[in-house]
Design an enzyme around this catalytic site. Structure first.
Site, PDB file in Angstrom:
ATOM      1  N   ASP A   1       0.530   0.698  13.560  1.00 14.28           N
ATOM      2  CA  ASP A   1       0.824   2.021  14.122  1.00 14.28           C
ATOM      3  C   ASP A   1       1.233   1.942  15.585  1.00 14.28           C
ATOM      4  OD1 ASP A   1      -1.757   2.364  15.829  1.00 14.28           O
ATOM      5  OD2 ASP A   1      -2.536   1.959  13.826  1.00 14.28           O
TER       6      ASP A   1
ATOM      7  N   GLU B   1       1.662  -7.947  12.041  1.00 14.05           N
ATOM      8  CA  GLU B   1       1.472  -6.883  11.053  1.00 14.05           C
ATOM      9  C   GLU B   1       2.141  -7.284   9.744  1.00 14.05           C
ATOM     10  OE1 GLU B   1       0.769  -4.052   8.677  1.00 14.05           O
ATOM     11  OE2 GLU B   1      -0.055  -3.705  10.684  1.00 14.05           O
TER      12      GLU B   1
ATOM     13  N   ASP C   1       1.772 -12.397   7.558  1.00 13.46           N
ATOM     14  CA  ASP C   1       0.333 -12.507   7.382  1.00 13.46           C
ATOM     15  C   ASP C   1      -0.307 -13.074   8.641  1.00 13.46           C
ATOM     16  OD1 ASP C   1      -2.256 -12.914   6.586  1.00 13.46           O
ATOM     17  OD2 ASP C   1      -1.737 -13.783   4.646  1.00 13.46           O
TER      18      ASP C   1
ATOM     19  N   GLN D   1       0.828  -1.195   0.000  1.00 13.13           N
ATOM     20  CA  GLN D   1       0.000   0.000   0.000  1.00 13.13           C
ATOM     21  C   GLN D   1       0.873   1.261   0.000  1.00 13.13           C
ATOM     22  OE1 GLN D   1      -2.169  -0.918   3.561  1.00 13.13           O
ATOM     23  NE2 GLN D   1      -0.259  -1.367   4.606  1.00 13.13           N
TER      24      GLN D   1
ATOM     25  N   ASP E   1      -7.388  -5.354  14.587  1.00 14.60           N
ATOM     26  CA  ASP E   1      -7.216  -3.924  14.316  1.00 14.60           C
ATOM     27  C   ASP E   1      -6.829  -3.763  12.856  1.00 14.60           C
ATOM     28  OD1 ASP E   1      -6.736  -1.224  14.394  1.00 14.60           O
ATOM     29  OD2 ASP E   1      -4.883  -1.367  15.545  1.00 14.60           O
ATOM     30  N   SER E   2      -7.756  -4.091  11.981  1.00 14.91           N
ATOM     31  CA  SER E   2      -7.454  -4.124  10.553  1.00 14.91           C
ATOM     32  C   SER E   2      -7.805  -2.807   9.886  1.00 14.91           C
ATOM     33  CB  SER E   2      -8.244  -5.250   9.878  1.00 14.91           C
ATOM     34  OG  SER E   2      -9.626  -4.935   9.895  1.00 14.91           O
TER      35      SER E   2
ATOM     36  N   ASP F   1      -9.491  -1.184   6.218  1.00 15.55           N
ATOM     37  CA  ASP F   1     -10.749  -1.494   5.549  1.00 15.55           C
ATOM     38  C   ASP F   1     -10.655  -2.817   4.788  1.00 15.55           C
ATOM     39  OD1 ASP F   1     -11.786   0.858   6.500  1.00 15.55           O
ATOM     40  OD2 ASP F   1     -11.307   2.004   4.699  1.00 15.55           O
TER      41      ASP F   1
ATOM     42  N   HIS G   1      -8.460   3.320  19.938  1.00 11.97           N
ATOM     43  CA  HIS G   1      -7.559   2.348  20.547  1.00 11.97           C
ATOM     44  C   HIS G   1      -8.042   1.909  21.929  1.00 11.97           C
ATOM     45  CE1 HIS G   1      -4.473   4.000  17.582  1.00 11.97           C
ATOM     46  NE2 HIS G   1      -4.614   2.728  17.281  1.00 11.97           N
TER      47      HIS G   1
ATOM     48  N   PRO H   1      -4.922  -6.234   1.359  1.00 11.28           N
ATOM     49  CA  PRO H   1      -4.408  -7.252   2.283  1.00 11.28           C
ATOM     50  C   PRO H   1      -5.338  -7.539   3.454  1.00 11.28           C
ATOM     51  CG  PRO H   1      -3.183  -5.182   2.487  1.00 11.28           C
ATOM     52  CD  PRO H   1      -4.044  -5.057   1.273  1.00 11.28           C
TER      53      PRO H   1
END
Length: 285
Positions: A86, A106, A138, A31, A156-157, A159, A62, A163
């Site tokens: 993040d 992540e 993954d 991305q 915590d994905s 949209d 969060h 991926p």
């Protein structure tokens, strides 16, 4: 010259935020990553021109996604965070004394580095954190392998495109169920009740068809589509609507009262109105 960042939230809706400058831009294998300094929202992270967080309101997202399951679980020890490069979710989960291990899965290491370099208020727990077990790769494979179990899994994905698309599937939620210890819980970034009703109905139906207890709660985050986000939650044990412990000190949004109130849904978000059956069981673990 005035500079604006625009997120095309739907075909007919866009959000505009005035920015001072673009401080970072990178193209990863997954991305495009941008970090802006904004006029009102502090630092802002976007992925493929979709806002992921701003310093102004990131604490709401969060804290609500992390602390509701972590306060509802009797004694969370092992936590898996799916996505969340993040670092904000690691920051919140690490605050719990009972939590011994926080696994961050992540897929995009470039997101982690961008947050560490440019948004330290969010990424502060990604460095020098003895609880952190960082795994670049993954998360779907990690969950499906089921070589280890967790008390709480936090999805915590981003949209459900690219991926992150497979993180919103029935098969993934089945794998999550298997990866949870007895009494374990999963909570999910569930998108906007105004812009993504079909997706919310699907996620809720999937959880109801897998977990003995499944419901939804919500919070207010101005920079997300519609200003409101829902958080579907599934539990193999206790009812997540009731906190088991006193709220941690020093939080900005979450409290025991907010925890309970967040499950009081307006009628248009209730399972009855969305035609989600809490009794149908399409799958048995």
């Amino acid at each position: 010259m005035t500079q604006w960042f625009y997120e095309e939230q739907t075909q007919h809706t866009r959000l505009g935020i005035q920015v001072r400058r673009l401080v970072h831009q990178a193209k990863s294998p997954y991305q495009e990553i941008k970090v802006f300094e904004t006029m009102e929202y502090g630092m802002m992270l976007s992925l493929d021109d979709v806002i992921q967080l701003t310093e102004l309101d990131e604490f709401v997202y969060h804290e609500m996604l992390a602390h509701v399951p972590l306060h509802a679980h009797p004694a969370p020890r092992d936590v898996l965070i799916v996505g969340g490069g993040d670092g904000g979710m690691v920051r919140e989960a690490s605050k719990h004394l009972t939590v011994q291990r926080v696994v961050l899965a992540e897929i995009d290491e470039a997101v982690i580095q961008a947050s560490i370099n440019f948004i330290p208020s969010v990424s502060c727990a990604l460095t020098n954190n003895p609880k952190l077990d960082l795994r670049i790769g993954d998360a779907i494979h990690l969950v499906q392998q089921a070589n280890e179990e967790f008390d709480v899994i936090i999805v915590d994905s981003s949209d459900p495109v690219g991926p992150a698309e497979k993180l919103f599937t029935f098969d993934f939620y089945k794998a999550v169920y298997r990866a949870l210890k007895p009494g374990g819980m999963v909570t999910i970034q569930g998108e906007s009740p105004w812009m993504h009703r079909a997706l919310i109905k699907k996620v809720n139906s999937d959880l109801h068809n897998i977990f003995p207890i499944a419901t939804t709660y919500w919070g207010n985050i101005p920079t997300y589509p519609g200003g409101t986000m829902v958080f579907p939650i599934g539990s193999k044990g206790v009812d997540p609507r009731t906190p088991m412990r006193t709220a941690l000190h020093g939080l900005k949004y979450y409290s025991a009262d907010v925890h309970r109130a967040a499950f009081s849904l307006p009628y248009h978000l209730t399972p009855e109105h969305m035609e989600v059956s809490p009794t149908a069981k399409l799958w048995e673990g």
